[in-house]
Design an enzyme around this catalytic site. Structure first.
Site, PDB file in Angstrom:
ATOM      1  N   GLY A 238      40.851  33.602  38.154  1.00 20.50           N
ATOM      2  CA  GLY A 238      42.058  34.250  38.690  1.00 20.50           C
ATOM      3  C   GLY A 238      42.586  35.274  37.712  1.00 20.50           C
ATOM      4  N   ASN A 239      43.792  35.725  37.928  1.00 23.84           N
ATOM      5  CA  ASN A 239      44.420  36.649  36.984  1.00 23.84           C
ATOM      6  C   ASN A 239      45.922  36.385  36.940  1.00 23.84           C
ATOM      7  OD1 ASN A 239      45.789  38.476  38.978  1.00 23.84           O
ATOM      8  ND2 ASN A 239      43.665  38.757  39.628  1.00 23.84           N
TER       9      ASN A 239
END
Ligand SMILES: Cc1cc2nc3c(=O)[nH]c(=O)nc-3n(C[C@H](O)[C@H](O)[C@H](O)COP(=O)(O)O)c2cc1C
Length: 465
Positions: A238-239
């Protein structure tokens, strides 16, 4: 106090400027602001650059209802010089907490930050409440600076208290108890007439300007949040995107009369599900499919423009695991992941919209020509942004340095630069994400109006030919 018991506060009708500098005690300034307001004061806040790394401008702006002055070189929206407006209209300036550094700058008249600049430019009383480590406080340099402020400048010094300090030690240097600072402000203005009763001459209010429904009848598509790329059924790449900027854009577009589709990946803020069409997605591939269908309809029908503007604020993964595992991976010997690049969705949208190839793209692109806005989250320099704008065929690119304090992921504020296809560059000050969203939509609304005007002119010329 003015709240609750109905009696006028001791600072009723006064404008008090609260200067906050980069001490660990800066968080206490939020409560000091509340106490000053409870005494009836209209409070405007000035933050040194270091202070804004301890406490965000948004809390102060929300509580004071004035924009926060943070940059000595930034003009107010109406072109006035912020620290001069404050200096000329405040009944008193209170600097709390005041750092050792600030005391030194002030003692020497070094006006590199808004707090010092306002104090230098004012004829009003100044109250100073220092806070620092005990050894910093007793250092002869600090003591000499404080003596100069007190004796040469006639500033009221609210001496720090003794107690436990941020360093873990105990000693003198703690910010004075807040009621003592409020009392010092009350004493400083006592007997003086209210300096500037005219609200128009005081700092502006931070109330968002009422915008006409300049996006009425437009369909604005916004993407928000960070995509999650599965490694196995329980893990993902993810980020750090929180989705705040994208949701602020959707809210702002709704407020301006647009019909909004919000394509939301992972977000940590509430979505306007009751007012916008909200499509939830998880991966970059899902976001691409949902977006292309929303914008152009479903193949094999030729693409048609089902939108007026796309604002691509989502943080879409650039890479995804080539072969996510069907079952949960065990720790085993370790793991090497093979990643494949994800499609460049915005470039693909641009190709279809502009007609430069792409799946099912008609020769001339879609009509009417939609406005395409991209985001570039950079770390450090924004040098690559103009090239990104050109390569992707965008109308506007909103670039920001996500490593800058108060900007980027998870923060409520953002400092962005808007680049346009004509080579223009508009650097906005540090703003709440909602205010930044409105500034971006100002440009979108103008671009759509220009598009329509050009279309009408072309149609008239065709008729007259
Ligand atoms: C966690 C932390 C806490 C600090 N607290 C103080 C403090 O209470 N008082 C102080 O004088 N400096 C403190 N400093 C140092 C100042 O932040 C630093 O000198 C800064 O340059 C001050 O900038 P300003 O005076 O422009 O706000 C602290 C620094 C850190 C990293």
């Amino acid at each position: 106090m003015s709240d609750g018991d109905g009696a006028p506060g001791r600072l009723s009708g006064r404008l008090v400027a609260l200067g906050v500098t980069g001490s660990i005690a800066a968080y206490k300034a939020v409560e000091l602001l509340r106490l000053l307001t409870a005494e009836g004061a209209d409070v405007v806040v000035l933050l040194s650059a270091s202070a804004s790394r301890f406490v965000g401008a948004l809390s102060f702006a929300a509580l004071s209802r004035h924009p926060v002055e943070t940059d000595v070189l930034e003009l107010q929206a109406d072109g006035r010089i912020g620290h001069i407006v404050v200096a000329d209209s405040a009944d008193a300036i209170v600097v709390a907490p005041a750092t050792a550094h600030w005391l030194g700058a002030m003692a020497n008249g070094l006006a590199a930050d808004v707090v010092t600049a306002a104090c230098l430019a004012t004829s009003s009383p100044v109250v100073v409440a220092p806070a620092m480590d005990g050894d910093m406080w007793t250092h002869p340099a600090t003591q000499a600076n404080v003596a100069r402020l007190r004796d040469a400048f006639a500033y009221a010094i609210v001496e720090p208290d003794t107690g436990s300090l941020a360093s873990g030690q105990s000693g003198v240097g703690r910010l004075a108890e807040l009621p003592r600072i409020v009392d010092a402000v009350v004493a400083a203005v006592a007997g003086r007439p209210i300096r500037q009763p005219d609200a128009g001459a005081r700092p502006p209010l931070a109330i968002a300007p009422v915008r006409e429904e300049d996006l009425g009848g437009r369909h604005v598509v916004v993407t928000a949040g960070g995509t999650r790329e599965p490694i196995d059924p329980v893990r993902f790449i993810g980020n750090r995107s929180s989705g705040r900027m994208g949701v602020a854009l959707a809210e702002a577009a709704l407020g301006r009369g647009a019909s909004v589709t919000l394509i939301a990946a992972d977000v940590s803020v509430a979505l306007p599900v009751d007012r916008a069409r909200v499509v939830r997605v998880e991966t970059a591939d899902e976001l691409r499919s949902a977006l292309l269908e929303t914008l152009f309809g479903s193949p094999p029908a030729p693409p048609v423009a089902r939108f007026d503007a796309l604002v691509m604020a989502a943080a879409v993964a650039d890479f995804t695991p080539r072969a996510p595992a069907a079952g949960k991976l065990s720790r085993g010997e370790g793991l090497s992941l093979e990643l494949r690049p994800t499609p460049d969705i915005l470039a693909e949208v641009s190709r279809i919209a502009r007609g430069a190839g792409g799946p099912g793209s008609p020769g001339d692109g879609v009509i009417p020509r939609p406005v395409l806005v991209g985001f570039a989250a950079e770390t450090g320099s924004l040098d690559r942004a103009p090239d990104k704008l050109r390569r992707k065929g965008l109308d506007l690119l909103v670039a920001n340095d996500v490593t800058e304090a108060g900007s980027g992921f998870g923060s409520d504020t953002n400092r962005v630069v808007i680049l346009d296809a004509e080579g223009g560059r508009e650097a906005l000050p540090l703003l709440s994400k909602r205010a930044a969203a409105d500034r971006i939509l100002d440009r979108v609304a103008a671009a759509l109006d220009a598009r329509d005007a050009a279309g009408q002119t072309a149609a008239m010329q065709e008729r007259n030919a």
